[in-house]
Design a protein around this motif. Structure first.
Motif: not given
Lengths: 380, 380
Positions: A134, A137-138, A263-268, A276, A286, A288, A292, B134, B264-267, B280, B286, B288
């Motif tokens: 992930y 890719r970002v 860049v945020p992502g899954p908290v998991t 975060h 933040l 995305t 931005e 998720y 947050p989560g994946p962008v 934002r 935010l 988590t």
């Protein structure tokens, strides 16, 4: 020479060079190491505060061991072997953004590839080596979007997010700058050697503040992060663990009052925990997507195009232009030294300095001359 | 009656009831609809500002169509059939947090299940119906963590994040409150009917401000969101699209100056775009994990335990306690009306009001009496 003598970020060395100029500072060190420390030469006279004397004395101890092994000719040979240029503060290719580091600014940059790429406005995209698909890719998408917007991408050449950022910039047809912790002739990590060659081949650059051959030590990695932050108009952390080098780059950028994004992502995902944290701590905004990140950078200064602004010597007669290339931005040089360096007569140097002073390009500093930072210069 | 007569969030009705009390306001409406509008009764006399008169006149037009169909006895029967209690502002079970909505506060709450659960300190966990696995996992984990910390979980009973939040609270052995847009006898969506029964069975509650039988219309969904925000100490959005009901709940909470969090989560996930936007825009912090949500809530007021504080009538003689239950918090009632409602003599009411006034539990408002909000009451 200084870049080989001291470790990156040595602020005592930075202050000494700023006070005397690089050459005079090295002479002072050599005389001090030979047993005759001339405190008066430092300009502060005999009333140099005891803590400052103590710091300089400790610094001399630090430098003593390495001084005998620093060999200008050998450095020049190593640079030539690795195809690296040495760019110093007086050079028109010097990235003025580095001066914001103050006494922690590097003395010089070794550059493989295109020095103009290092001055290009750009964004640092940094992140974890232990990245996720992930995050990669970002990083690729952001880098490709940034070069499409005419910006460069700065990163550290590591596995994971760094490599994805460089690759995204290359895929977008843009230029990217790799800032290494070791010498520019040492591809680190070795697995990214081909990536670094591709960066150089496509008009980007691989840079370092330590000389060719220097190993990438742990402390140099940490100091390298300040260069990444200082070389970019903004820093964006794509993935980072709770404690991480990328977060340290973000903090360097924040200290330089440069915009920072995360860049945020899954908290998991542990790989996003550092991002975060930066947002929660108010260090980073933040972000995305590319739009931005561009908001973060803001409108670029009108004075900074994608190419370097006209060199200060443009429009000057050839002798004055050549003299100007040797007038240091930090410290100062006397006319005799400038004549020797520029390969002109003392009379020509004196005439050139007068013309350059009228243009607002140089200023007197004691018996010597220094280049004026761009912000101080008059119009025209 | 008012909850059946007007749509949720009707601020003209709210202001009218606040000025006159619910019963007198309804009498005034009935006389106005019969053709004799008595502006003097509104207390502002004949100098009621023309815009206010115009707003009331338009409101009467709104209410005229529905008034003949509002039948107190039928409402009571529907409530009994669905096992719902009607909780009004004068009731000790009334959640005082709703009063922060001002003129937009509901006139009453229909409650299936345990009314105390509605007063329990809690966090609203809201989010998209179109959630990802998720987001659902995060909602379940946060809800279970919140109930482990002794807090309740408030949500809207919808598919996706709402249902995951309720399920997480149940799985954690905690109590949860479902706030519906339609009547509490109408499980909406139907697929969550068993979940709602489970909520009621485990000491939680299903609540609504519209009477049993009312359909969940679009505008009622939007108004329902303000109740979710107002019933919770903080609101956390787990997943939300760029424009979404969950984001509207977050904005309601922000307007109430209640803390707002966003996960947050994946962008790359559209289901997290609304969360990132809230962060934002500075609407949400935010968050988590559970610890960060608890930080958001802050230390709970010492005055608010998990169980409701002692009811105001505790320790009073039975007649005074019964009279107090009928003294409205908003508006005021005259002793004769209170006697009729409490089923006591006028003399008993007068004696009880004197005792309640000494306790600081009621105050005179013109010729009538109102209950004092808890904050205004003296100790003892």
């Amino acid at each position: 020479m200084w870049s080989a003598l001291v470790e990156p970020g040595d602020e005592v060395a930075g202050a000494l060079v700023a006070a005397c100029g690089a050459a005079a500072a090295l002479d002072w060190v050599d005389r001090s190491l030979a047993g005759s420390t001339d405190w008066d030469l430092l300009g502060a006279g005999s009333d140099l505060a005891p803590p400052a004397r103590a710091r300089l004395t400790r610094a001399l101890d630090r430098w003593a061991a390495r001084r005998p092994r620093v060999d200008a000719a050998a450095l020049a040979r190593a640079g030539a072997r690795s195809g690296a240029h040495l760019v110093v503060p007086a050079d028109p290719h010097w990235p003025a953004r580095l001066d914001d580091l103050g006494a922690a600014a590097p003395f010089a940059l070794w550059v493989r590839g295109e020095p103009r790429a290092v001055r290009t406005p750009g964004v640092a995209l940094v992140g974890a080596r232990a990245s996720t698909s992930y995050g990669e890719r970002v990083a690729v998408d952001l880098a490709a979007g940034l070069v499409a917007a005419g910006l460069g991408v700065v990163s550290g050449g590591a596995y994971g997010i760094d490599a994805a950022a460089h690759r995204g910039a290359l895929a977008g047809g843009g230029r990217t700058v790799v800032v290494l912790a070791g010498g520019v002739d040492r591809a680190y990590p070795a697995g990214n050697a081909r990536l670094l060659e591709e960066v150089v081949r496509t008009g980007g650059a691989v840079v370092s503040e330590v000389p060719p051959g220097a190993a990438p030590t742990r402390s140099r990695f940490l100091q390298r992060n300040r260069l990444i932050a200082a070389l970019a108009d903004a820093t964006v952390v794509v993935e980072a663990a709770w404690r991480s080098g990328a977060a340290s780059t973000a903090h360097h950028a924040a200290r330089l009052l440069r915009p920072v994004g995360a860049v945020p992502g899954p908290v998991t995902s542990a790989a996003s925990a550092g991002c975060h944290r930066l947002v929660r701590d108010g260090v980073a905004v933040l972000v995305t997507d590319v739009a931005e990140v561009l908001d973060l950078v803001g409108p670029l200064d009108a004075g900074r195009g994608e190419e370097p602004a006209p060199a200060p010597g443009d429009g000057l007669d050839p002798v004055a232009a050549r003299v100007l290339e040797h007038v240091p931005r930090r410290g100062a040089l006397e006319p005799g030294e400038l004549a020797a360096r520029a390969g002109t007569s003392l009379a020509e140097v004196r005439g050139a300095l007068g013309a350059l002073e009228l243009e607002g390009l140089v200023r007197r500093v004691g018996a010597g001359w220094a280049a004026r930072p761009r912000g101080e210069r008059g119009e025209g």
